[in-house]
Design a protein around this motif. Structure first.
Motif, mmCIF file in Angstrom:
data_model
loop_
_atom_site.group_PDB
_atom_site.id
_atom_site.type_symbol
_atom_site.label_atom_id
_atom_site.label_comp_id
_atom_site.label_asym_id
_atom_site.label_seq_id
_atom_site.Cartn_x
_atom_site.Cartn_y
_atom_site.Cartn_z
ATOM 1 N N SER A 32 -6.824 -0.862 -1.882
ATOM 2 C CA SER A 32 -7.351 -2.301 -1.664
ATOM 3 C C SER A 32 -5.796 -2.830 -2.628
ATOM 4 N N ASN A 34 -3.242 -1.004 -4.000
ATOM 5 C CA ASN A 34 -2.083 -0.689 -3.316
ATOM 6 C C ASN A 34 -1.442 -1.444 -2.165
ATOM 7 N N GLN A 35 -2.580 -2.061 -1.326
ATOM 8 C CA GLN A 35 -2.506 -2.677 0.003
ATOM 9 C C GLN A 35 -1.802 -1.645 0.873
ATOM 10 N N THR A 36 -2.233 -0.460 0.946
ATOM 11 C CA THR A 36 -1.920 0.578 1.839
ATOM 12 C C THR A 36 -3.191 0.923 3.445
ATOM 13 N N ASP A 40 -4.537 -3.195 3.323
ATOM 14 C CA ASP A 40 -3.815 -4.187 3.874
ATOM 15 C C ASP A 40 -4.693 -4.886 4.693
#
Length: 156
Positions: A32, A34-36, A40
């Motif tokens: 969450s 790192n929005q990976t 994302d």
């Protein structure tokens, strides 16, 4: 169904035994932050789906990654269900959904060449090895097969 944040969080807790443990996801907090991948929210909504059984339990996930004229699949079955005979129908359901989403696309996936269990499952589900190459992965250089769906999946 679109992958919910709750399902994504659950998938991050799954632990595959060696040698499949390289498929374990980072913590939900890390994804969450790192929005990976499915961390994302926009990417999760566009590309990821939760696969649930008839009782509503999460049994796996799929990613439908769009390329030019190709939908590349990513998928994962809940670790406790691996080796139980669900692999072929699981892959067929995902391939069927990929065809529904992009009926004119070629459907393919990548698989590590050492993962013979997955390769056999994909072959039984209608995929065929079309290429083998080395590329970087999250764990360094690795050899992959590209497998292409050779025949349309007949809806169940």
């Amino acid at each position: 169904m679109p992958m919910s944040a709750l399902h994504a969080q659950t998938i991050c807790t799954w632990n595959y035994p060696p040698p499949y443990d390289l498929f374990n996801w980072p913590s939900w907090e890390q994804m969450s932050l790192n929005q990976t991948d499915f961390g994302d929210p926009e990417l999760r909504e566009r590309q990821f789906a939760s696969i649930i059984d008839t009782t509503g339990d999460l049994i796996g996930f799929a990613q439908f990654f769009p390329l030019l004229g190709v939908t590349r699949l990513g998928l994962g079955l809940r670790p406790s269900l691996c080796g139980t005979g669900l692999g072929v129908p699981f892959v067929r359901v995902i391939a069927e959904e990929a065809q529904r989403r992009a009926p004119f696309d070629e459907i393919d996936l990548e698989v590590l060449t050492w993962n013979t269990r997955a390769i056999h499952t994909y072959e039984k589900a209608g995929f065929q090895i079309t290429d083998t190459y080395q590329r970087n992965s999250l764990h360094g250089p690795a050899e992959f097969h590209c497998m292409v769906l050779k025949a349309p999946v007949i809806p169940s």
